[in-house]
Write a protein that holds these residues in place. Structure first.
Motif, PDB file in Angstrom:
ATOM      1  N   PRO A  16       0.823  -1.472   0.374  1.00 45.74           N
ATOM      2  CA  PRO A  16      -0.115   0.127   0.115  1.00 45.74           C
ATOM      3  C   PRO A  16       1.131   1.431   0.215  1.00 45.74           C
ATOM      4  N   GLY A  17       1.806   1.381  -0.229  1.00 48.32           N
ATOM      5  CA  GLY A  17       2.548   2.704   0.205  1.00 48.32           C
ATOM      6  C   GLY A  17       2.740   3.161   1.402  1.00 48.32           C
ATOM      7  N   PHE A  18       2.772   4.087   1.509  1.00 52.23           N
ATOM      8  CA  PHE A  18       3.054   4.943   3.111  1.00 52.23           C
ATOM      9  C   PHE A  18       1.433   5.822   2.752  1.00 52.23           C
ATOM     10  N   ILE A  19       0.733   6.189   3.924  1.00 50.22           N
ATOM     11  CA  ILE A  19      -0.254   6.820   4.276  1.00 50.22           C
ATOM     12  C   ILE A  19       0.178   7.559   5.167  1.00 50.22           C
ATOM     13  N   HIS A  20       0.041   9.249   4.707  1.00 50.37           N
ATOM     14  CA  HIS A  20       0.573  10.253   6.114  1.00 50.37           C
ATOM     15  C   HIS A  20      -0.597  11.141   5.702  1.00 50.37           C
ATOM     16  N   THR A  21      -0.998  11.992   7.444  1.00 56.36           N
ATOM     17  CA  THR A  21      -1.921  12.812   7.300  1.00 56.36           C
ATOM     18  C   THR A  21      -0.491  13.785   8.354  1.00 56.36           C
ATOM     19  N   SER A  22      -1.826  14.827   8.120  1.00 54.07           N
ATOM     20  CA  SER A  22      -1.323  16.155   8.607  1.00 54.07           C
ATOM     21  C   SER A  22      -2.271  16.594   9.070  1.00 54.07           C
ATOM     22  N   PHE A  23      -2.274  17.752  10.061  1.00 53.74           N
ATOM     23  CA  PHE A  23      -3.062  18.271  10.398  1.00 53.74           C
ATOM     24  C   PHE A  23      -2.964  19.624  10.985  1.00 53.74           C
ATOM     25  N   LEU A  24      -4.515  20.654  10.566  1.00 52.13           N
ATOM     26  CA  LEU A  24      -3.339  22.006   9.947  1.00 52.13           C
ATOM     27  C   LEU A  24      -4.835  22.557  11.063  1.00 52.13           C
ATOM     28  N   LYS A  25      -4.305  23.064  12.180  1.00 50.87           N
ATOM     29  CA  LYS A  25      -4.857  23.551  12.801  1.00 50.87           C
ATOM     30  C   LYS A  25      -5.027  25.149  12.695  1.00 50.87           C
ATOM     31  N   GLU A  26      -5.874  25.678  14.486  1.00 57.45           N
ATOM     32  CA  GLU A  26      -6.209  27.417  14.082  1.00 57.45           C
ATOM     33  C   GLU A  26      -6.707  28.326  13.120  1.00 57.45           C
ATOM     34  N   LEU A  27      -7.927  26.756  12.234  1.00 58.53           N
ATOM     35  CA  LEU A  27      -7.789  27.576  10.737  1.00 58.53           C
ATOM     36  C   LEU A  27      -9.211  28.997  11.138  1.00 58.53           C
ATOM     37  N   TRP A  28      -8.899  30.001  10.125  1.00 58.95           N
ATOM     38  CA  TRP A  28      -9.728  30.794  10.501  1.00 58.95           C
ATOM     39  C   TRP A  28     -11.450  30.927   9.208  1.00 58.95           C
ATOM     40  N   PRO A  29     -12.460  31.039   9.968  1.00 65.20           N
ATOM     41  CA  PRO A  29     -13.554  30.222   9.745  1.00 65.20           C
ATOM     42  C   PRO A  29     -13.831  31.071   8.276  1.00 65.20           C
ATOM     43  N   ASN A  30     -14.280  30.211   7.549  1.00 67.05           N
ATOM     44  CA  ASN A  30     -14.286  30.387   5.739  1.00 67.05           C
ATOM     45  C   ASN A  30     -13.024  30.971   5.080  1.00 67.05           C
ATOM     46  N   SER A  31     -12.450  30.465   5.391  1.00 71.51           N
ATOM     47  CA  SER A  31     -10.776  31.221   4.573  1.00 71.51           C
ATOM     48  C   SER A  31     -10.519  30.464   3.697  1.00 71.51           C
ATOM     49  N   ILE A  32     -10.148  31.038   2.646  1.00 73.58           N
ATOM     50  CA  ILE A  32      -9.600  30.442   1.587  1.00 73.58           C
ATOM     51  C   ILE A  32      -7.577  29.958   2.093  1.00 73.58           C
ATOM     52  N   TYR A  33      -7.174  28.704   2.042  1.00 72.26           N
ATOM     53  CA  TYR A  33      -6.481  28.265   2.272  1.00 72.26           C
ATOM     54  C   TYR A  33      -5.765  27.621   0.571  1.00 72.26           C
ATOM     55  N   THR A  34      -4.299  27.634   1.144  1.00 71.23           N
ATOM     56  CA  THR A  34      -3.750  27.195  -0.429  1.00 71.23           C
ATOM     57  C   THR A  34      -2.897  26.037   0.326  1.00 71.23           C
ATOM     58  N   TYR A  35      -2.290  25.372   0.102  1.00 70.55           N
ATOM     59  CA  TYR A  35      -1.472  23.783   0.764  1.00 70.55           C
ATOM     60  C   TYR A  35      -0.799  22.787  -1.272  1.00 70.55           C
ATOM     61  N   LYS A  36       0.599  22.341  -0.067  1.00 71.70           N
ATOM     62  CA  LYS A  36       1.042  21.239  -0.895  1.00 71.70           C
ATOM     63  C   LYS A  36       1.455  20.445  -0.272  1.00 71.70           C
ATOM     64  N   LEU A  37       2.511  19.120  -0.748  1.00 70.83           N
ATOM     65  CA  LEU A  37       2.414  18.381   0.339  1.00 70.83           C
ATOM     66  C   LEU A  37       3.785  17.612   0.139  1.00 70.83           C
ATOM     67  N   GLY A  38       4.382  18.049   0.772  1.00 69.21           N
ATOM     68  CA  GLY A  38       6.313  17.756   0.586  1.00 69.21           C
ATOM     69  C   GLY A  38       6.893  16.676   1.633  1.00 69.21           C
ATOM     70  N   HIS A  39       7.685  16.007   0.945  1.00 70.69           N
ATOM     71  CA  HIS A  39       9.148  15.527   1.059  1.00 70.69           C
ATOM     72  C   HIS A  39      10.141  15.216   1.206  1.00 70.69           C
TER      73      HIS A  39
END
Length: 618
Positions: free
Chosen positions: A242-265
């Motif tokens: 299955p390879g490797f399954i990664h989970t990250s927790f993005l916290k203290e978000l501002w309600p209804n705000s737009i966020y961008t993200y990239k997965l990195g190694h």
């Protein structure tokens, strides 16, 4: 030696049951298409003049995670049953096979293909000329690919030719992000798959408000081995790393705000590996008065855009549902997929293909899942039902490939808030009866919501614990799972659950506001005033083979039925108005709808069997 023999006998018996379609899932007529291939019966019939050629040799040179491959082939003695199997990793020979016991030679092949297609598909002259060409879609699955031509038939395949290897330029790259609500309202989780273990690279997510400075959050990494599977085919021919399954927790978000993200190694040599950039909108504060839109369905499964792995005609439903959501993604805030996720049924490669199929959705909005029989059920593993429907996965794939905010992901029940909604997601594959751990959770979830802030209370489970008029429930002399409604209807009524959603039955059906099999209010397209009873909805027609209704007239509590593929969309306009829409997957149009309009005083007002005790004191 004796233990090995008995294990071989056990696997053989189990495998015959699974392939025959017995067990609880058999009444849906569902058979994993890869299970039709008796790969361990393969014999070598390599032919000097036969060939298979695949191109291009390298895929994803610009970072794509999906590409089309052209496969050309020739066999001088063609038959109508010849087929092309796609294997990954490309080395699928006896070198990787082990014998069942020391007196048995290893089989020629012991791993199922990740997909297959008949050689005559769109090649009408194949049975005369022996020549054919297929266009097949591949996704990045962390390993190379090869294509094999078989003659004979699916039960007795003969290997006649194998192609060159094809591979993605960046096979280990991070792919297929899946967003999920976290345990708090201002937290979003990102789960993805890669080929990088913790001894090779450090996983993380780089994220921040759109157009502003970015930060990095670490990621946890999970995987599992063949020994984590409970039985065949997941433990045998269906196994794939299955390879490797990664989970990250993005916290203290501002309600209804737009966020961008990239997965990195970050590799240990200092090199960075990046995904493409994605974006999402943070969830609203619980009780926030703004328009909120949630799509709900069950039993979608996966489908192949190239027409391979024809899976009980899943293609029209599953792909249409997926594509409708992609087209309307700007008008959807969250998805809840209540069980029977991809119907891998022990063929692990199919989970990668499902996460690739839903990536345009799940990378943009939270994709919440529930547990179904085809994820969890396996005898003697703690599931409430003793069927073989998971194909030996026994819940491991679902609880690893997706994050859910449960206290224990092996117990797939949890609550999640989205603005004015409270969702109580039960696990129908574990005991829900009074006195059980799950029953206590359900009551706590329903009773702890502040209905002035979150007026819209929704219950969801995979199996029908409420009402359905499908034909096979009728044959069993019931209209729901045994003990389901009897155990839970008092809770739904006491805590005034607006809607109860179920999958498992592959069609659409809406009831009147019903309690104890009686309509406490006539079915309507517009409800106003005090709560009377819960409206039950079966929405299991997102892709799997459709389920028929009882042949006679609908029972009195059934308001609307549809034998077609579709999904439900809920729109909370504010604290007093909720719109319910049932849309067909083939065109996205609305075919059933109703609105609920009520004030807070209507929610707290007494109704049948929901009034607390009072005192005569003044």
């Amino acid at each position: 030696m004796r233990k090995i023999f008995f294990w071989w006998v056990f696997c053989t018996v189990i495998w015959s049951v699974i392939r025959s379609g017995n067990g609880h899932g058999g009444r849906h007529g569902i058979e994993q298409p890869l299970s039709k291939i008796s790969i361990q019966n393969t014999i070598s019939a390599l032919h000097d003049s036969a060939y298979v050629k695949a191109s291009p040799l390298v895929l994803g040179l610009k970072g794509q995670t999906s590409e089309w491959v052209t496969v050309e082939y020739y066999y001088p003695n063609p038959t109508k049953d010849d087929f092309i199997g796609v294997f990954s990793p490309s080395n699928f020979s006896a070198e990787i096979c082990e014998s069942e016991n020391e007196r048995q030679f290893p089989p020629l092949l012991c791993t199922a293909p990740i997909k297959y297609q008949f050689a005559k598909f769109k090649n009408k002259a194949y049975t005369k000329t022996g020549k054919g060409l297929l266009k097949l879609q591949l996704i990045n699955q962390r390993a190379d690919f090869s294509f094999a031509l078989f003659t004979g038939n699916l039960s007795s395949p003969k290997l006649v030719a194998v192609s060159n290897k094809v591979e993605f330029a960046y096979p280990k790259a991070p792919v297929y992000p899946r967003l999920s609500q976290g345990k708090s309202w201002n937290e979003m989780t990102v789960t993805w798959t890669s080929g990088y273990g913790i001894k090779e690279a450090v996983p993380f997510v780089e994220w921040g408000m759109q157009g502003e400075a970015q930060t990095r959050s670490p990621s946890g990494t999970l995987t599992f081995s063949r020994n984590s599977m409970c039985g065949p085919p997941a433990r045998t021919v269906g196994w794939r790393d299955p390879g490797f399954i990664h989970t990250s927790f993005l916290k203290e978000l501002w309600p209804n705000s737009i966020y961008t993200y990239k997965l990195g190694h970050k590799l240990f040599n200092g090199t960075y590996i990046w995904s493409t950039e994605y974006k999402f909108r943070a969830s609203p504060y619980p009780g926030q008065d703004s328009m909120q839109r949630v799509v709900i369905f069950g039993d979608m499964g996966k489908a192949e855009a190239d027409g391979s792995n024809e899976y009980d005609d899943f293609q029209p439903g599953s792909l249409n549902t997926t594509n409708q959501l992609i087209r309307d993604i700007d008008n959807v805030d969250m998805v809840v997929h209540i069980g029977d996720i991809c119907y891998a049924n022990g063929y692990l490669s199919q989970w990668d293909q499902f996460t690739a199929q839903i990536e345009p959705i799940a990378s943009t909005i939270p994709y919440m899942i529930g547990s179904g029989n085809h994820e969890r059920d396996w005898p003697n593993t703690g599931s409430f039902y003793g069927s073989f429907d998971s194909g030996g996965e026994c819940g491991v794939l679902a609880q690893t490939m997706f994050y859910v905010p449960a206290e224990n992901r092996a117990k797939f029940w949890y609550a999640t808030d989205y603005g004015m909604f409270r969702f109580c997601i039960a696990d129908s594959e574990h005991d829900w009866r009074p006195g059980t751990e799950q029953y206590k959770f359900i009551e706590k979830c329903l009773s702890s919501v502040d209905r002035e802030k979150q007026p819209w209370l929704i219950f969801l489970a995979h199996r029908v614990l409420g009402y359905s008029s499908c034909d096979w429930y009728q044959y069993e002399g019931t209209s729901a799972e045994p003990m389901g409604r009897d155990s839970l209807q008092d809770l739904w009524q006491k805590y005034k659950v607006d809607l109860a959603f179920f999958g498992h039955v592959h069609n659409y059906e809406r009831t009147c506001p019903v309690y104890q099999s009686q309509c406490l209010q006539d079915g309507s397209n517009f409800y106003t005033g005090q709560f009377t009873a819960t409206t039950h909805v079966v929405v299991g027609g997102a892709g799997a083979t459709l389920t028929s209704f009882i042949p006679n007239d609908p029972v009195q509590w059934s308001v609307y039925r549809d034998y077609d593929y579709g999904f439900v969309k809920l729109t909370a306009f504010n604290h007093t108005t909720l719109l319910f829409e049932y849309k067909k997957s083939r065109d996205g149009n609305v075919y059933d709808y109703f609105t609920i309009s009520r004030d807070y005083r209507d929610v707290v007002a007494c109704t049948f069997d929901s009034c607390p005790r009072t005192t005569l004191a003044t």
